[in-house]
Design a protein around this motif. Sequence first.
Motif, short mmCIF file in Angstrom:
data_model
loop_
_atom_site.label_atom_id
_atom_site.label_comp_id
_atom_site.label_asym_id
_atom_site.label_seq_id
_atom_site.Cartn_x
_atom_site.Cartn_y
_atom_site.Cartn_z
N GLU A 1 0.82 -1.21 0.00
CA GLU A 1 0.00 0.00 0.00
C GLU A 1 0.86 1.27 0.00
O GLU A 1 0.54 2.24 -0.69
CB GLU A 1 -0.92 -0.01 1.22
CG GLU A 1 -1.87 1.17 1.27
CD GLU A 1 -2.79 1.10 2.48
OE1 GLU A 1 -3.56 2.06 2.69
OE2 GLU A 1 -2.73 0.08 3.20
N SER A 2 1.96 1.25 0.76
CA SER A 2 2.82 2.44 0.81
C SER A 2 3.46 2.72 -0.55
O SER A 2 3.49 3.87 -1.02
CB SER A 2 3.92 2.25 1.87
OG SER A 2 4.70 1.10 1.57
N PHE A 3 3.96 1.67 -1.19
CA PHE A 3 4.53 1.85 -2.53
C PHE A 3 3.44 2.23 -3.53
O PHE A 3 3.69 3.00 -4.47
CB PHE A 3 5.22 0.57 -2.98
CG PHE A 3 6.51 0.30 -2.25
CD1 PHE A 3 7.34 1.33 -1.88
CD2 PHE A 3 6.87 -1.00 -1.93
CE1 PHE A 3 8.52 1.09 -1.20
CE2 PHE A 3 8.05 -1.26 -1.26
CZ PHE A 3 8.88 -0.21 -0.89
N GLY A 4 2.23 1.70 -3.34
CA GLY A 4 1.14 2.04 -4.24
C GLY A 4 0.79 3.52 -4.17
O GLY A 4 0.49 4.15 -5.20
N LYS A 5 0.84 4.12 -2.97
CA LYS A 5 0.57 5.55 -2.83
C LYS A 5 1.65 6.37 -3.51
O LYS A 5 1.36 7.37 -4.20
CB LYS A 5 0.47 5.92 -1.35
CG LYS A 5 0.07 7.37 -1.12
CD LYS A 5 -0.03 7.67 0.37
CE LYS A 5 -0.53 9.10 0.59
NZ LYS A 5 0.34 10.10 -0.07
N THR A 6 2.92 5.96 -3.33
CA THR A 6 4.02 6.68 -4.00
C THR A 6 3.87 6.63 -5.51
O THR A 6 4.07 7.63 -6.21
CB THR A 6 5.37 6.06 -3.58
OG1 THR A 6 5.49 6.10 -2.16
CG2 THR A 6 6.52 6.81 -4.21
N TRP A 7 3.51 5.47 -6.03
CA TRP A 7 3.34 5.31 -7.47
C TRP A 7 2.14 6.12 -7.97
O TRP A 7 2.21 6.73 -9.05
CB TRP A 7 3.19 3.83 -7.80
CG TRP A 7 2.92 3.54 -9.24
CD1 TRP A 7 1.84 2.94 -9.78
CD2 TRP A 7 3.78 3.84 -10.35
NE1 TRP A 7 1.95 2.83 -11.14
CE2 TRP A 7 3.14 3.38 -11.52
CE3 TRP A 7 5.02 4.46 -10.46
CZ2 TRP A 7 3.69 3.52 -12.78
CZ3 TRP A 7 5.58 4.60 -11.73
CH2 TRP A 7 4.92 4.14 -12.87
N ALA A 8 1.07 6.15 -7.21
CA ALA A 8 -0.11 6.92 -7.62
C ALA A 8 0.20 8.42 -7.65
O ALA A 8 -0.24 9.13 -8.56
CB ALA A 8 -1.27 6.63 -6.67
N ASP A 9 0.98 8.90 -6.68
CA ASP A 9 1.36 10.31 -6.68
C ASP A 9 2.22 10.65 -7.89
O ASP A 9 2.07 11.71 -8.51
CB ASP A 9 2.11 10.65 -5.40
CG ASP A 9 1.23 10.56 -4.16
OD1 ASP A 9 -0.01 10.59 -4.33
OD2 ASP A 9 1.76 10.41 -3.06
N TRP A 10 3.13 9.74 -8.25
CA TRP A 10 3.99 9.99 -9.42
C TRP A 10 3.17 9.99 -10.71
O TRP A 10 3.41 10.80 -11.60
CB TRP A 10 5.08 8.94 -9.49
CG TRP A 10 6.15 9.25 -10.50
CD1 TRP A 10 7.25 10.04 -10.33
CD2 TRP A 10 6.20 8.78 -11.85
NE1 TRP A 10 7.97 10.10 -11.48
CE2 TRP A 10 7.36 9.34 -12.44
CE3 TRP A 10 5.39 7.95 -12.62
CZ2 TRP A 10 7.72 9.08 -13.76
CZ3 TRP A 10 5.75 7.71 -13.94
CH2 TRP A 10 6.90 8.25 -14.50
N LEU A 11 2.20 9.08 -10.82
CA LEU A 11 1.35 9.06 -12.01
C LEU A 11 0.50 10.33 -12.10
O LEU A 11 0.25 10.83 -13.20
CB LEU A 11 0.43 7.83 -11.97
CG LEU A 11 1.08 6.47 -12.27
CD1 LEU A 11 0.06 5.35 -12.14
CD2 LEU A 11 1.70 6.46 -13.66
N GLU A 12 0.07 10.83 -10.96
CA GLU A 12 -0.69 12.07 -10.97
C GLU A 12 0.16 13.24 -11.47
O GLU A 12 -0.31 14.12 -12.20
CB GLU A 12 -1.23 12.36 -9.56
CG GLU A 12 -2.12 13.59 -9.49
CD GLU A 12 -2.66 13.81 -8.09
OE1 GLU A 12 -3.29 14.85 -7.86
OE2 GLU A 12 -2.43 12.93 -7.22
N ASP A 13 1.44 13.26 -11.07
CA ASP A 13 2.35 14.31 -11.54
C ASP A 13 2.73 14.12 -13.00
O ASP A 13 3.14 15.08 -13.66
CB ASP A 13 3.63 14.31 -10.69
CG ASP A 13 3.39 14.84 -9.28
OD1 ASP A 13 2.33 15.46 -9.07
OD2 ASP A 13 4.24 14.63 -8.42
N LEU A 14 2.59 12.90 -13.50
CA LEU A 14 3.02 12.62 -14.87
C LEU A 14 2.24 13.47 -15.88
O LEU A 14 2.81 13.90 -16.90
CB LEU A 14 2.84 11.13 -15.17
CG LEU A 14 3.27 10.63 -16.55
CD1 LEU A 14 4.76 10.89 -16.77
CD2 LEU A 14 2.96 9.15 -16.70
#
Length: 441
Positions: free
Chosen positions: A84-97
Amino acid sequence: MELDLDKDQLPVERALGLQWCVETDKFKFKISASQQPQTRRGILSVVSSLYDPLGFLAPFIMPAKLLLQELCRRNQGWDEAITESFGKTWADWLEDLHRVAEFEVNCCFKPRDFGDHVVAQLHHFSDASEVGYGTASYLRLESDGEVHVSFLLGKGRVAPLRQTTIPRLELTAAVLAVRVAKMLQKELQLPLKESVFWTDSTTVLKYIFNETKRFHTFMGNRTAYIREATSVDEWRYVSSKENPADEASRGVRAGEFLRTQRQNLECKTKMQKELEDVNSLLSEAGGNNIKSSKDLSSFESQLQDTQTLPQEETLQKLGLSGHLRQLEEQNNLQEMLEDEDERRMNVQKHLASLQANCVAHLNLRKWQWWRLLAEVKPLLQVTRQEERQELEKTAAQITELRAQLNKKEEELLAVLTRIEEEAAAQKKLEAHMLPLQEDHG
């Protein structure tokens, strides 16, 4: 379809995998990342789909690379769902993409009406952090006292999985900057002046300027490569705050990346700061200020002429004694810290070697013990079987002797019974004969 160049808006074309806006002559990025599962394979697919050959987005892509490295360090399966922690980091990066589409950079290095007599020079910045290292290369154009700086190429790489000290990563970043410089000098069809290399690591500068001390293999090989490809005079110091390669070494979010946009600034950046620093030093020394880049070039020539003078006289003449003495003390302290890191790493390697030897010795002893047990166990089984047979034979003999004793005991009891009966009969006979003897007497 016909296009009127005077009235119609020019289209956006694709060039080298980028979006080229013909109207403004700028590069843009069109991000259309497909939906991928939150796995190591899916993340790698999205990151690899970003085509950025010139490293415009290197600071922004670095956090995604660090996420992939962390998943690799934890032996994450390719198709295993991330936590879940890595999933949040990845979701934030995709949002910035999606915000990367706002970024744009000029295609042309030379601005309009800049002049024909242009002097070009490459400036390479290198930096490293605990998680990565990177470089940023700029083209400095000079014409009739005017200076223009354009971003050329950037690279950002994650640090190795094996823990490495910061000075070693800084030296690795310097080597990467030298390799980029050699490639750009080969590919650019421009008459170039001597390149300039910037680093915020005084330890790296100490390695490069060194003439006497012999280093360990890691530092020695990389220092030799740098000295063979560049000149010592090409290397200079820049503070970490002013080093544009700092972003490529640690990574930034899209918001910070778009705010800074260091890679497409069309102004006098570090080179203007260089004039201010030199003027400050000259003011302290009582000299004249430098007003243009021509004066700066002349001052650099004077510095090279002072190389034949004794060191103390040169420093006093330029008013740099205090500054260089402070830098030397800082270098000595950094060198002591580096030596301490080397000793600590050697101790760790020695402890790891001892631990490995102990484990190997213990495993050998275990193997020898199991082998000996495997050889002795059949003998023990045979010995136990023989002992059991002997015990059974002895028990049978004891049983037989016990039976014989019982038989003898019964015979003795019969004899005793017969003797007692005979004694009783004898007493009875004597008692019967006693009256007869008395009458006869």
